[in-house]
Design a protein around this motif. Structure first.
Motif, PDB file in Angstrom:
ATOM      1  N   HIS A 151       0.860  -1.187   0.000  1.00 32.69           N
ATOM      2  CA  HIS A 151       0.000   0.000   0.000  1.00 32.69           C
ATOM      3  C   HIS A 151       0.895   1.234   0.000  1.00 32.69           C
ATOM      4  CE1 HIS A 151      -3.859  -2.106   1.239  1.00 32.69           C
ATOM      5  NE2 HIS A 151      -2.936  -3.050   1.393  1.00 32.69           N
ATOM      6  N   TYR A 152       0.760   2.040  -1.053  1.00 30.46           N
ATOM      7  CA  TYR A 152       1.596   3.243  -1.159  1.00 30.46           C
ATOM      8  C   TYR A 152       0.855   4.307  -1.954  1.00 30.46           C
ATOM      9  CZ  TYR A 152       5.639   6.230  -2.077  1.00 30.46           C
ATOM     10  OH  TYR A 152       6.493   7.299  -2.154  1.00 30.46           O
ATOM     11  N   CYS A 153       0.791   5.501  -1.412  1.00 35.33           N
ATOM     12  CA  CYS A 153       0.146   6.646  -2.069  1.00 35.33           C
ATOM     13  C   CYS A 153      -1.288   6.322  -2.497  1.00 35.33           C
ATOM     14  CB  CYS A 153       0.966   7.106  -3.273  1.00 35.33           C
ATOM     15  SG  CYS A 153       2.527   7.888  -2.822  1.00 35.33           S
ATOM     16  N   GLY A 154      -2.011   5.596  -1.683  1.00 37.12           N
ATOM     17  CA  GLY A 154      -3.394   5.270  -1.995  1.00 37.12           C
ATOM     18  C   GLY A 154      -3.542   4.172  -3.035  1.00 37.12           C
ATOM     19  N   LYS A 155      -2.456   3.585  -3.471  1.00 34.87           N
ATOM     20  CA  LYS A 155      -2.496   2.513  -4.455  1.00 34.87           C
ATOM     21  C   LYS A 155      -2.105   1.189  -3.800  1.00 34.87           C
ATOM     22  CE  LYS A 155      -1.220   5.640  -8.233  1.00 34.87           C
ATOM     23  NZ  LYS A 155      -0.237   5.913  -9.311  1.00 34.87           N
ATOM     24  N   ILE A 156      -2.553   0.100  -4.413  1.00 33.48           N
ATOM     25  CA  ILE A 156      -2.256  -1.229  -3.900  1.00 33.48           C
ATOM     26  C   ILE A 156      -1.597  -2.050  -5.002  1.00 33.48           C
ATOM     27  CG2 ILE A 156      -3.183  -3.354  -2.905  1.00 33.48           C
ATOM     28  CD1 ILE A 156      -5.497  -1.732  -1.805  1.00 33.48           C
ATOM     29  N   THR A 191       4.746   8.162  -7.791  1.00 27.87           N
ATOM     30  CA  THR A 191       4.293   9.381  -8.453  1.00 27.87           C
ATOM     31  C   THR A 191       5.176   9.654  -9.670  1.00 27.87           C
ATOM     32  OG1 THR A 191       5.743  10.814  -7.135  1.00 27.87           O
ATOM     33  CG2 THR A 191       3.559  10.313  -6.224  1.00 27.87           C
ATOM     34  N   SER A 236       6.146   2.879   2.835  1.00 29.05           N
ATOM     35  CA  SER A 236       4.771   2.564   2.445  1.00 29.05           C
ATOM     36  C   SER A 236       3.832   2.764   3.621  1.00 29.05           C
ATOM     37  CB  SER A 236       4.686   1.114   1.967  1.00 29.05           C
ATOM     38  OG  SER A 236       4.987   0.238   3.036  1.00 29.05           O
ATOM     39  N   GLU A 237       2.530   2.911   3.297  1.00 26.27           N
ATOM     40  CA  GLU A 237       1.549   2.965   4.389  1.00 26.27           C
ATOM     41  C   GLU A 237       1.595   1.658   5.176  1.00 26.27           C
ATOM     42  OE1 GLU A 237       0.367   3.866   1.214  1.00 26.27           O
ATOM     43  OE2 GLU A 237       0.186   6.025   1.553  1.00 26.27           O
TER      44      GLU A 237
END
Length: 282
Positions: A151-156, A191, A236-237
Protein backbone atom coordinates in the motif's frame (compact mmCIF):
# COMPACT_ATOMS: atom_id res chain seq x y z
CA UNK A 1 43.32 -31.24 -26.43
CA UNK A 2 44.13 -27.59 -25.72
CA UNK A 3 40.78 -26.54 -27.19
CA UNK A 4 38.96 -29.06 -25.00
CA UNK A 5 40.61 -27.66 -21.87
CA UNK A 6 39.75 -24.10 -22.88
CA UNK A 7 36.16 -25.09 -23.55
CA UNK A 8 35.74 -27.16 -20.37
CA UNK A 9 37.42 -24.52 -18.21
CA UNK A 10 34.82 -21.93 -19.23
CA UNK A 11 31.88 -24.28 -19.34
CA UNK A 12 32.02 -25.87 -15.89
CA UNK A 13 32.43 -22.40 -14.31
CA UNK A 14 29.36 -21.22 -16.24
CA UNK A 15 27.22 -24.18 -15.11
CA UNK A 16 28.45 -23.88 -11.51
CA UNK A 17 27.38 -20.23 -11.40
CA UNK A 18 23.88 -21.08 -12.64
CA UNK A 19 23.50 -23.88 -10.09
CA UNK A 20 24.61 -21.54 -7.29
CA UNK A 21 22.04 -19.02 -8.54
CA UNK A 22 24.69 -16.31 -8.71
CA UNK A 23 24.59 -13.27 -11.03
CA UNK A 24 26.05 -14.14 -14.42
CA UNK A 25 28.54 -11.60 -15.76
CA UNK A 26 29.90 -12.67 -19.14
CA UNK A 27 33.17 -10.72 -18.97
CA UNK A 28 33.92 -11.84 -15.43
CA UNK A 29 33.16 -15.46 -16.22
CA UNK A 30 35.27 -15.42 -19.36
CA UNK A 31 38.19 -14.30 -17.20
CA UNK A 32 37.41 -16.84 -14.46
CA UNK A 33 36.99 -19.67 -16.95
CA UNK A 34 40.07 -18.50 -18.81
CA UNK A 35 42.12 -18.73 -15.61
CA UNK A 36 41.03 -22.33 -15.08
CA UNK A 37 41.60 -23.20 -18.76
CA UNK A 38 45.03 -21.57 -18.78
CA UNK A 39 46.13 -23.50 -15.71
CA UNK A 40 44.92 -26.77 -17.24
CA UNK A 41 46.85 -26.02 -20.44
CA UNK A 42 49.98 -25.17 -18.44
CA UNK A 43 49.79 -28.59 -16.77
CA UNK A 44 49.81 -30.19 -20.21
CA UNK A 45 52.38 -28.01 -21.95
CA UNK A 46 54.99 -27.01 -19.34
CA UNK A 47 57.58 -29.74 -18.60
CA UNK A 48 58.21 -28.37 -15.10
CA UNK A 49 54.60 -28.90 -14.04
CA UNK A 50 54.39 -32.33 -15.63
CA UNK A 51 56.55 -33.72 -12.81
CA UNK A 52 53.91 -32.77 -10.25
CA UNK A 53 51.20 -35.32 -9.35
CA UNK A 54 48.36 -34.65 -11.78
CA UNK A 55 45.69 -35.36 -9.16
CA UNK A 56 47.05 -32.65 -6.87
CA UNK A 57 47.27 -30.12 -9.70
CA UNK A 58 43.71 -30.68 -10.84
CA UNK A 59 42.46 -30.23 -7.27
CA UNK A 60 44.23 -26.87 -7.03
CA UNK A 61 43.24 -25.50 -10.45
CA UNK A 62 39.65 -24.45 -9.55
CA UNK A 63 40.74 -22.57 -6.41
CA UNK A 64 41.95 -19.41 -8.16
CA UNK A 65 38.83 -19.18 -10.33
CA UNK A 66 36.56 -19.65 -7.30
CA UNK A 67 38.38 -16.97 -5.30
CA UNK A 68 38.19 -14.57 -8.25
CA UNK A 69 34.54 -15.15 -9.17
CA UNK A 70 32.74 -15.73 -5.89
CA UNK A 71 35.05 -14.07 -3.33
CA UNK A 72 34.04 -16.37 -0.45
CA UNK A 73 34.61 -14.76 2.93
CA UNK A 74 34.12 -17.85 5.09
CA UNK A 75 35.83 -21.21 4.73
CA UNK A 76 32.42 -22.91 4.73
CA UNK A 77 31.36 -20.89 1.68
CA UNK A 78 34.59 -21.68 -0.13
CA UNK A 79 34.20 -25.41 0.53
CA UNK A 80 30.62 -25.29 -0.81
CA UNK A 81 31.68 -23.51 -4.01
CA UNK A 82 34.65 -25.82 -4.44
CA UNK A 83 32.66 -29.04 -3.98
CA UNK A 84 29.90 -27.92 -6.37
CA UNK A 85 32.38 -26.84 -9.05
CA UNK A 86 34.33 -30.10 -8.78
CA UNK A 87 31.09 -32.10 -8.87
CA UNK A 88 29.93 -30.25 -11.98
CA UNK A 89 33.31 -30.77 -13.66
CA UNK A 90 33.27 -34.49 -12.83
CA UNK A 91 29.67 -34.88 -13.98
CA UNK A 92 30.23 -33.06 -17.27
CA UNK A 93 33.50 -34.92 -17.89
CA UNK A 94 32.03 -38.33 -17.08
CA UNK A 95 28.91 -37.86 -19.17
CA UNK A 96 30.88 -36.39 -22.07
CA UNK A 97 33.35 -39.30 -22.06
CA UNK A 98 30.52 -41.85 -22.01
CA UNK A 99 28.67 -40.19 -24.88
CA UNK A 100 31.83 -39.73 -26.96
CA UNK A 101 32.72 -43.38 -26.39
CA UNK A 102 29.29 -44.53 -27.56
CA UNK A 103 29.26 -42.27 -30.62
CA UNK A 104 32.08 -44.13 -32.31
CA UNK A 105 29.85 -47.23 -32.50
CA UNK A 106 26.60 -45.59 -33.61
CA UNK A 107 27.90 -42.85 -35.93
CA UNK A 108 30.33 -44.22 -38.54
CA UNK A 109 31.44 -40.75 -39.61
CA UNK A 110 32.22 -39.63 -36.05
CA UNK A 111 35.83 -38.46 -35.63
CA UNK A 112 35.64 -36.52 -32.36
CA UNK A 113 35.15 -33.19 -34.12
CA UNK A 114 34.79 -29.88 -32.32
CA UNK A 115 31.14 -29.63 -33.38
CA UNK A 116 30.25 -32.85 -31.58
CA UNK A 117 32.08 -31.74 -28.45
CA UNK A 118 30.26 -28.39 -28.38
CA UNK A 119 26.87 -29.99 -28.96
CA UNK A 120 27.40 -32.62 -26.25
CA UNK A 121 28.59 -30.01 -23.75
CA UNK A 122 25.58 -27.77 -24.35
CA UNK A 123 23.16 -30.69 -23.94
CA UNK A 124 24.80 -31.94 -20.74
CA UNK A 125 24.97 -28.45 -19.26
CA UNK A 126 21.30 -27.87 -20.06
CA UNK A 127 20.30 -31.16 -18.44
CA UNK A 128 22.29 -30.41 -15.27
CA UNK A 129 20.99 -26.85 -14.95
CA UNK A 130 17.32 -27.60 -15.58
CA UNK A 131 17.42 -30.63 -13.27
CA UNK A 132 18.71 -28.49 -10.39
CA UNK A 133 16.36 -25.65 -11.30
CA UNK A 134 13.32 -27.94 -11.34
CA UNK A 135 14.20 -29.51 -7.98
CA UNK A 136 14.87 -26.13 -6.39
CA UNK A 137 11.69 -24.59 -7.76
CA UNK A 138 9.45 -27.53 -6.79
CA UNK A 139 10.93 -28.57 -3.44
CA UNK A 140 12.78 -25.60 -1.93
CA UNK A 141 11.50 -22.25 -3.15
CA UNK A 142 7.77 -22.65 -2.22
CA UNK A 143 8.73 -22.71 1.48
CA UNK A 144 10.14 -19.17 1.17
CA UNK A 145 7.55 -17.59 -1.14
CA UNK A 146 5.14 -14.93 0.10
CA UNK A 147 2.51 -12.88 -1.68
CA UNK A 148 3.05 -9.22 -0.89
CA UNK A 149 0.34 -6.57 -0.86
CA UNK A 150 1.97 -3.14 -0.92
CA UNK A 151 0.00 0.00 0.00
CA UNK A 152 1.60 3.24 -1.16
CA UNK A 153 0.15 6.65 -2.07
CA UNK A 154 -3.39 5.27 -2.00
CA UNK A 155 -2.50 2.51 -4.46
CA UNK A 156 -2.26 -1.23 -3.90
CA UNK A 157 0.25 -3.47 -5.66
CA UNK A 158 0.78 -7.23 -5.54
CA UNK A 159 4.18 -8.87 -6.01
CA UNK A 160 5.66 -12.28 -5.31
CA UNK A 161 8.46 -12.05 -2.76
CA UNK A 162 11.13 -14.39 -1.51
CA UNK A 163 12.15 -14.62 2.14
CA UNK A 164 15.90 -14.04 2.16
CA UNK A 165 17.41 -15.31 5.41
CA UNK A 166 20.72 -13.74 4.41
CA UNK A 167 19.18 -10.29 3.98
CA UNK A 168 20.60 -8.11 6.76
CA UNK A 169 19.77 -4.81 5.10
CA UNK A 170 18.80 -2.04 7.52
CA UNK A 171 18.44 1.72 7.19
CA UNK A 172 21.51 3.63 8.41
CA UNK A 173 19.28 5.81 10.60
CA UNK A 174 16.83 4.04 12.85
CA UNK A 175 18.11 0.55 11.98
CA UNK A 176 14.84 -0.41 10.31
CA UNK A 177 14.65 -3.60 8.20
CA UNK A 178 14.30 -3.01 4.46
CA UNK A 179 12.05 -4.76 1.97
CA UNK A 180 13.81 -4.75 -1.42
CA UNK A 181 11.52 -4.46 -4.46
CA UNK A 182 12.43 -4.14 -8.13
CA UNK A 183 11.66 -0.85 -9.83
CA UNK A 184 9.57 -2.44 -12.57
CA UNK A 185 7.31 -4.07 -9.94
CA UNK A 186 6.59 -0.88 -8.01
CA UNK A 187 6.82 1.73 -10.77
CA UNK A 188 3.05 2.01 -11.29
CA UNK A 189 2.56 2.93 -7.63
CA UNK A 190 5.08 5.78 -7.61
CA UNK A 191 4.29 9.38 -8.45
CA UNK A 192 5.44 10.83 -11.75
CA UNK A 193 8.01 12.98 -9.97
CA UNK A 194 9.39 10.01 -8.04
CA UNK A 195 9.76 7.98 -11.25
CA UNK A 196 11.55 10.85 -12.94
CA UNK A 197 13.96 11.34 -10.03
CA UNK A 198 14.64 7.62 -9.59
CA UNK A 199 15.29 7.08 -13.29
CA UNK A 200 17.66 10.05 -13.37
CA UNK A 201 19.83 8.18 -10.85
CA UNK A 202 19.83 4.90 -12.77
CA UNK A 203 23.40 5.18 -14.08
CA UNK A 204 24.76 7.23 -11.19
CA UNK A 205 23.21 6.45 -7.83
CA UNK A 206 25.68 8.89 -6.29
CA UNK A 207 23.27 11.65 -7.39
CA UNK A 208 21.05 10.59 -4.50
CA UNK A 209 23.41 12.36 -2.12
CA UNK A 210 23.10 15.64 -4.04
CA UNK A 211 19.36 15.79 -4.77
CA UNK A 212 17.29 18.45 -3.00
CA UNK A 213 14.06 16.43 -3.17
CA UNK A 214 15.68 13.10 -2.60
CA UNK A 215 14.26 9.91 -1.13
CA UNK A 216 13.04 9.43 2.42
CA UNK A 217 15.92 7.01 2.98
CA UNK A 218 19.24 6.45 1.21
CA UNK A 219 20.15 2.83 1.83
CA UNK A 220 23.71 1.60 1.21
CA UNK A 221 24.05 -2.06 0.29
CA UNK A 222 26.62 -4.65 -0.64
CA UNK A 223 26.11 -7.38 -3.31
CA UNK A 224 22.68 -7.68 -5.03
CA UNK A 225 24.33 -7.93 -8.43
CA UNK A 226 27.19 -5.49 -7.88
CA UNK A 227 29.94 -4.78 -5.38
CA UNK A 228 28.21 -1.92 -3.58
CA UNK A 229 25.70 0.82 -4.17
CA UNK A 230 22.74 2.83 -2.92
CA UNK A 231 19.02 2.15 -2.93
CA UNK A 232 16.26 4.73 -3.19
CA UNK A 233 14.15 4.20 -0.06
CA UNK A 234 10.45 4.97 0.38
CA UNK A 235 8.04 4.33 3.26
CA UNK A 236 4.77 2.56 2.44
CA UNK A 237 1.55 2.97 4.39
CA UNK A 238 1.84 -0.75 5.06
CA UNK A 239 2.57 -4.10 3.49
CA UNK A 240 0.66 -7.32 4.08
CA UNK A 241 2.35 -10.71 3.88
CA UNK A 242 0.14 -13.57 2.65
CA UNK A 243 1.07 -17.23 2.88
CA UNK A 244 -1.48 -19.95 3.55
CA UNK A 245 -3.36 -18.89 6.68
CA UNK A 246 -0.80 -16.17 7.48
CA UNK A 247 -1.85 -12.56 6.93
CA UNK A 248 0.62 -10.27 8.61
CA UNK A 249 0.38 -6.49 8.31
CA UNK A 250 3.54 -4.40 8.69
CA UNK A 251 2.87 -0.66 8.94
CA UNK A 252 5.32 2.01 7.77
CA UNK A 253 7.53 -0.50 5.99
CA UNK A 254 10.75 0.82 4.41
CA UNK A 255 11.09 -0.26 0.79
CA UNK A 256 14.39 -0.13 -1.08
CA UNK A 257 13.99 0.14 -4.86
CA UNK A 258 16.43 -1.92 -6.94
CA UNK A 259 16.96 -1.59 -10.70
CA UNK A 260 18.64 -4.95 -11.14
CA UNK A 261 16.85 -8.29 -10.80
CA UNK A 262 17.08 -9.45 -7.22
CA UNK A 263 17.01 -13.18 -7.83
CA UNK A 264 18.13 -15.60 -10.53
CA UNK A 265 14.48 -16.43 -11.09
CA UNK A 266 12.75 -13.36 -12.54
CA UNK A 267 9.37 -14.38 -11.10
CA UNK A 268 10.41 -12.97 -7.72
CA UNK A 269 10.18 -9.20 -7.48
CA UNK A 270 10.94 -8.67 -3.79
CA UNK A 271 13.36 -9.83 -1.11
CA UNK A 272 11.69 -10.06 2.29
CA UNK A 273 13.72 -9.24 5.37
CA UNK A 274 13.59 -12.07 7.96
CA UNK A 275 12.70 -9.56 10.69
CA UNK A 276 9.27 -9.14 9.10
CA UNK A 277 8.54 -12.82 9.68
CA UNK A 278 10.30 -13.37 13.01
CA UNK A 279 9.28 -10.25 14.87
CA UNK A 280 5.66 -9.80 15.86
CA UNK A 281 5.69 -6.05 16.16
CA UNK A 282 7.31 -3.71 13.66
Amino acid sequence: MVFNKLYNGHYYIFITTMILNKPLYIKKHLIGGGIAALLYCMLLLLPVLQHLPYSICTLIVPVISILYLYKPIKLKSFIKYYMISMGVAALIGGMSFTILYQLQYYIPTYKGSTGYILMIGVCIGGIIYFAFYALRKRLVMPHFEYDLEIHYCGKIGHVLGLLDTGNMLYTPIGHRPVLVVTYDAIKEMLTEEECKNIESCYNDMGKLLQMENGPKYIIPFHSMGCEEGLLWGIVSECIILHKGTLDKEIPKCVIGIAFEKICGDRMYKALIHPDFIIREGE
